[in-house]
Design an enzyme around this catalytic site. Structure first.
Site, PDB file in Angstrom:
ATOM      1  CG  ASP A  13      -1.880  -1.175   1.232  1.00  0.00           C
ATOM      2  OD1 ASP A  13      -2.234  -1.653   0.143  1.00  0.00           O
ATOM      3  OD2 ASP A  13      -2.230  -1.631   2.337  1.00  0.00           O
ATOM      4  CE  LYS A  16       2.419  -2.476  -4.287  1.00  0.00           C
ATOM      5  NZ  LYS A  16       2.083  -2.068  -2.905  1.00  0.00           N
ATOM      6  N   GLY A  40      -4.506  -4.290  -3.748  1.00  0.00           N
ATOM      7  CA  GLY A  40      -5.506  -3.267  -4.055  1.00  0.00           C
ATOM      8  C   GLY A  40      -4.757  -2.012  -4.438  1.00  0.00           C
ATOM      9  CG  HIS A  41      -2.055  -1.974  -6.980  1.00  0.00           C
ATOM     10  ND1 HIS A  41      -1.124  -2.474  -7.843  1.00  0.00           N
ATOM     11  CD2 HIS A  41      -1.789  -2.557  -5.775  1.00  0.00           C
ATOM     12  CE1 HIS A  41      -0.333  -3.325  -7.196  1.00  0.00           C
ATOM     13  NE2 HIS A  41      -0.733  -3.404  -5.947  1.00  0.00           N
ATOM     14  CD  GLN A 223       0.778  -8.949  -2.712  1.00  0.00           C
ATOM     15  OE1 GLN A 223       1.397  -9.485  -3.621  1.00  0.00           O
ATOM     16  NE2 GLN A 223      -0.492  -8.677  -2.815  1.00  0.00           N
TER      17      GLN A 223
HETATM   18  P1  GDP Z   1      -0.758   0.339  -3.508  1.00  0.00           P
HETATM   19  O1  GDP Z   1      -1.362  -0.918  -3.020  1.00  0.00           O
HETATM   20  O2  GDP Z   1       0.711   0.405  -3.259  1.00  0.00           O
HETATM   21  O3  GDP Z   1      -1.102   0.653  -4.938  1.00  0.00           O
HETATM   22  O4  GDP Z   1      -1.403   1.513  -2.626  1.00  0.00           O
HETATM   23  P2  GDP Z   1      -2.956   1.689  -2.239  1.00  0.00           P
HETATM   24  O5  GDP Z   1      -3.700   2.168  -3.417  1.00  0.00           O
HETATM   25  O6  GDP Z   1      -3.445   0.480  -1.530  1.00  0.00           O
HETATM   26  O7  GDP Z   1      -2.844   2.806  -1.114  1.00  0.00           O
HETATM   27  C1  GDP Z   1      -2.250   4.044  -1.370  1.00  0.00           C
HETATM   28  C2  GDP Z   1      -3.259   5.149  -1.079  1.00  0.00           C
HETATM   29  O8  GDP Z   1      -2.592   6.390  -1.026  1.00  0.00           O
HETATM   30  C3  GDP Z   1      -4.309   5.314  -2.155  1.00  0.00           C
HETATM   31  O9  GDP Z   1      -5.497   5.721  -1.546  1.00  0.00           O
HETATM   32  C4  GDP Z   1      -3.753   6.412  -3.039  1.00  0.00           C
HETATM   33  O10 GDP Z   1      -4.769   7.144  -3.719  1.00  0.00           O
HETATM   34  C5  GDP Z   1      -3.074   7.279  -2.027  1.00  0.00           C
HETATM   35  N1  GDP Z   1      -1.883   8.016  -2.492  1.00  0.00           N
HETATM   36  C6  GDP Z   1      -0.885   7.596  -3.316  1.00  0.00           C
HETATM   37  N2  GDP Z   1       0.084   8.534  -3.401  1.00  0.00           N
HETATM   38  C7  GDP Z   1      -0.298   9.546  -2.590  1.00  0.00           C
HETATM   39  C8  GDP Z   1       0.290  10.791  -2.210  1.00  0.00           C
HETATM   40  O11 GDP Z   1       1.391  11.160  -2.620  1.00  0.00           O
HETATM   41  N3  GDP Z   1      -0.415  11.572  -1.328  1.00  0.00           N
HETATM   42  C9  GDP Z   1      -1.627  11.196  -0.816  1.00  0.00           C
HETATM   43  N4  GDP Z   1      -2.240  12.001   0.041  1.00  0.00           N
HETATM   44  N5  GDP Z   1      -2.206  10.017  -1.158  1.00  0.00           N
HETATM   45  C10 GDP Z   1      -1.555   9.217  -2.009  1.00  0.00           C
HETATM   46  P1  IMO Z   2      -0.875  -4.164  -2.208  1.00  0.00           P
HETATM   47  O1  IMO Z   2      -0.450  -4.681  -3.555  1.00  0.00           O
HETATM   48  C1  IMO Z   2      -0.988  -4.608   2.094  1.00  0.00           C
HETATM   49  C2  IMO Z   2      -0.936  -8.689   3.694  1.00  0.00           C
HETATM   50  C3  IMO Z   2      -2.184  -9.098   4.441  1.00  0.00           C
HETATM   51  C4  IMO Z   2      -1.565 -10.022   5.485  1.00  0.00           C
HETATM   52  C5  IMO Z   2      -0.475 -10.723   4.689  1.00  0.00           C
HETATM   53  C6  IMO Z   2      -0.878 -12.096   4.151  1.00  0.00           C
HETATM   54  O2  IMO Z   2      -2.179  -3.448  -2.222  1.00  0.00           O
HETATM   55  O3  IMO Z   2       0.214  -3.394  -1.571  1.00  0.00           O
HETATM   56  P2  IMO Z   2      -2.427 -12.833   2.132  1.00  0.00           P
HETATM   57  O4  IMO Z   2      -3.896 -12.600   1.890  1.00  0.00           O
HETATM   58  O5  IMO Z   2      -1.538 -12.292   1.081  1.00  0.00           O
HETATM   59  O6  IMO Z   2      -2.110 -14.253   2.474  1.00  0.00           O
HETATM   60  O7  IMO Z   2      -2.114 -12.010   3.483  1.00  0.00           O
HETATM   61  O8  IMO Z   2      -0.159  -9.879   3.607  1.00  0.00           O
HETATM   62  N1  IMO Z   2      -1.144  -8.194   2.316  1.00  0.00           N
HETATM   63  C7  IMO Z   2      -1.124  -6.898   1.986  1.00  0.00           C
HETATM   64  N2  IMO Z   2      -0.989  -5.786   2.740  1.00  0.00           N
HETATM   65  N3  IMO Z   2      -1.069  -4.488   0.763  1.00  0.00           N
HETATM   66  C8  IMO Z   2      -1.179  -5.581  -0.022  1.00  0.00           C
HETATM   67  O9  IMO Z   2      -1.153  -5.509  -1.365  1.00  0.00           O
HETATM   68  C9  IMO Z   2      -1.234  -6.861   0.583  1.00  0.00           C
HETATM   69  N4  IMO Z   2      -1.348  -8.117   0.119  1.00  0.00           N
HETATM   70  C10 IMO Z   2      -1.273  -8.924   1.188  1.00  0.00           C
HETATM   71  O10 IMO Z   2      -2.823  -7.999   5.037  1.00  0.00           O
HETATM   72  O11 IMO Z   2      -0.943  -9.262   6.479  1.00  0.00           O
HETATM   73 MG    MG Z   3      -2.900  -1.582  -1.777  1.00  0.00          MG
END
Ligand code: GDP
Ligand code: IMO
Ligand code: MG
Length: 423
Positions: A13, A16, A40-41, A223
Site C-alpha cells: 500500500d 504503487k 488493491g492498487h 504487496q
Molecule cells: P498500492 O497498493 O501500493 O497501490 O497503494 P494503495 O492504493 O493500496 O494505497 C495508497 C493510497 O494512497 C491510495 O489511496 C492512493 O490514492 C493514495 N496516495 C498515493 N500517493 C499519494 C500521495 O502522494 N499523497 C496522498 N495524500 N495520497 C496518495
Molecule cells: P498491495 O499490492 C498490504 C498482507 C495481508 C496479510 C499478509 C498475508 O495493495 O500493496 P495474504 O492474503 O496475502 O495471504 O495475506 O499480507 N497483504 C497486503 N498488505 N497491501 C497488499 O497488497 C497486501 N497483500 C497482502 O494484510 O498481512
Molecule cells: Mg494496496
C-alpha cells in the site's frame, strides 16, 4: 527505452498503483508478476477513482499492452468482476493478456484460508482471506490447477476431481466441514472461463517480442518487500516473492533485460494484518496519520496500522531488491506535524542494531532508536516543483536519500495523477 521494475519497499500500500499510472505513460507493456487479488492498487484520474486488484494499473491507457504473468495466482471470479467494472467505465480490454500457466484460485483455497486463520486464533496472520496462501501452497506442492487446464472442459474436470480427492480429505477430516462437489465448481467456473478465455495465452512470447522490438516494459509489483515470503517478516508475510527477483520467475523475462528497479515507499509506514512493526504508533499521532492519509485497506477495508519512517527497513529493501531509485509517496500527509521522527536503528537487549533483523521474535523485541527532525506547517498538496517544498520537507527527503544511498526521484504530494514532483 528502459525496462523497469516497481516494487513496494514496505508492507504494501505504498502507492504503487499511482506511481505505475505515472510511469506507465512512457511504457508500452505493463505486467503484474506476482500476488493476486490480495492487492488493491488505487489510481485516481480526474474525478474518477479506480481500485485494481488483478489487472495492471496500465490498463487505463488503452493503447498499451497489459499482462498478468504466471507468478500471479488468479481468482477467475475476481478477475471477471474487475473486467466488467472496467468495461462499464469505458476501458478497453482488447490489449489485455493473461499467462496460461498462472495458477487458479479455487473455492477450496478461499475456504481453507479462512479455516486456517480461524484455527490459528490469536496467532493468525491476518490474511486478506482471498485464498492466496493455499493457492501458492498447491502450486509448490504440485497439485495446483493452471489456467490452461481449465480451457478444455474434460481436462478441467479431470484435474478438478484429482484435486478434490485431496482437498476434500482436508476439509472433512481436518477441518470438519462439508466436502465440495466438482460439478458445482465446474458450473460456476465455466462461466468465468468463457469470459476470460480469449485473453489467455503464452505471455512469454509477447514479452519476448516486445523486448526484440525495443519496447519499454514496466513490471508492476504488488504487496511489498516486508511481505515477501523470503525477505519479509516471516511468518507474517504473503506466500509469494513480491521483491524484484519475482519478476523473472513470475513472467519468464530474464534479468539482463532489466534497467531500473524503483522502490515505492511512503513518507511514513503502514501495515495491515498481524506481525511485528517496530515504529508503530498506537497513539494520537498514529490516529492522525490514519485519518489524514485515509489509511484503510482497498481490499478488505481494515484500518492500517501507522508508524514513523524506518531507515533499517528502507536499507533492507534497497539491498534485497537492488533498488536504483525511490518514489516517496504521501509526503503531504506529514504537513502540519511539529516534529517528525525517523527510526535509525533498534535497541535489542542492550545492543544497538543498524540493520533490519530477519528473525521475528528478535524484531518484536526491538525498540526503535529515533532521530528527531523538524516538521513543516505549509500545505504542500499538489506541489510539482521540488524547490517549492518547505526547507524542512527537503531536509527530510535528503536525509532518507543519504541514509539509503539511492536518489528519491518521485515525490507524492497528493493522491491525484498530477500531484507529484518528478526530479
Ligand atoms: P498500492 O497498493 O501500493 O497501490 O497503494 P494503495 O492504493 O493500496 O494505497 C495508497 C493510497 O494512497 C491510495 O489511496 C492512493 O490514492 C493514495 N496516495 C498515493 N500517493 C499519494 C500521495 O502522494 N499523497 C496522498 N495524500 N495520497 C496518495
Ligand atoms: P498491495 O499490492 C498490504 C498482507 C495481508 C496479510 C499478509 C498475508 O495493495 O500493496 P495474504 O492474503 O496475502 O495471504 O495475506 O499480507 N497483504 C497486503 N498488505 N497491501 C497488499 O497488497 C497486501 N497483500 C497482502 O494484510 O498481512
Ligand atoms: Mg494496496
Amino acid at each position: 527505452m528502459a525496462n523497469k521494475i516497481l516494487v513496494g519497499a514496505q508492507w504494501g500500500d505504498e502507492g504503487k498503483g499511482k506511481v505505475t499510472d505515472l510511469l506507465a505513460r512512457t511504457a508500452d507493456v505493463i505486467v503484474r508478476f506476482g500476488g493476486g487479488n490480495n492487492a488493491g492498487h488505487t489510481v485516481i484520474v480526474g474525478d474518477q477513482k479506480f481500485e485494481l486488484h488483478l489487472i495492471p494499473s496500465g490498463i487505463l491507457y488503452e493503447e498499451k499492452i497489459n499482462i498478468i504473468g504466471n507468478g500471479v495466482v488468479l481468482d477467475p471470479a475476481a478477475l471477471v468482476k474487475e473486467m466488467q467494472m472496467l468495461e462499464e467505465r469505458g476501458i478497453s480490454l482488447d490489449n489485455f493478456f493473461i499467462s496460461e500457466i498462472a495458477h487458479v484460485i479455487m473455492p477450496y483455497h478461499r475456504l481453507l484460508d479462512k479455516l486456517e486463520e480461524e484455527r490459528k486464533g490469536a496467532g493468525k496472520i491476518g490474511t486478506t482471506g482471498k485464498g492466496i496462501g493455499p493457492a501458492y501452497t498447491d502450486k509448490v506442492a504440485r497439485r495446483g490447477i493452471r489456467l490452461v487446464d481449465t480451457l478444455d472442459k474434460d481436462r478441467f474436470y479431470r484435474r478438478l476431481t484429482e484435486a478434490l480427492d485431496y482437498q476434500n480429505l482436508l476439509l472433512e477430516k481436518i477441518y470438519g466441514v462439508e466436502a465440495l462437489k466438482a460439478e458445482e465448481i465446474m458450473e460456476e467456473y465455466q462461466e468465468y472461463i468463457d469470459i476470460i478465455r480469449k485473453h489467455v495465452t503464452d505471455t512469454t512470447l509477447l514479452l519476448d517480442q516486445a523486448r526484440k522490438e525495443g519496447k519499454e516494459i514496466f513490471f508492476e509489483g504488488a504487496q511489498g518487500t516486508l511481505l515477501d515470503v523470503d525477505y519479509g517478516t516471516y511468518p507474517y508475510v504473503t506466500s509469494s516473492n513480491p521483491t524484484a527477483g519475482g519478476v523473472c520467475t513470475g513472467t519468464g523475462f530474464g534479468p539482463v533485460g532489466i534497467d531500473a528497479v524503483i522502490g515505492v515507499t511512503k513518507a511514513y509506514i503502514t501495515r495491515v494484518g498481524e506481525g511485528p512493526f517496530p515504529t508503530e504508533l498506537k497513539n494520537k499521532i498514529g490516529d492522525e496519520l490514519r485519518e489524514k492519509g485515509h489509511e484503510y485497506g482497498v481490499t478488505t477495508g481494515r484500518p492500517r496500522r501507522c508508524g514513523w519512517f524506518d531507515i533499517p527497513i528502507i536499507k533492507h529493501a534497497i539491498r534485497v531488491n537492488g533498488l536504483t531509485e525511490l518514489a516517496l509517496t504521501k509526503l503531504d500527509v506529514l504537513s502540519g506535524m511539529e516534529e517528525l521522527k525517523v527510526c535509525v536503528g533498534y535497541k535489542y537487549k542492550g545492543e544497538i542494531f543498524q540493520e533490519f533483523p530477519l528473525e521475528q521474535e528478535t524484531l518484536s523485541g526491538c525498540e526503535p532508536v529515533y532521530e528527531s527532525m523538524a516538521g513543516w506547517t505549509e500545505d504542500i498538496i499538489g506541489l510539482a516543483n521540488y524547490e517549492d517544498l518547505p526547507e524542512a520537507a527537503r531536509a527530510y527527503i535528503e536525509y532518507i536519500e543519504k541514509a539509503g544511498g539511492v536518489p528519491v526521484k518521485i515525490i507524492g504530494t497528493g493522491p491525484e495523477r498530477e500531484q507529484v514532483i518528478i526530479r
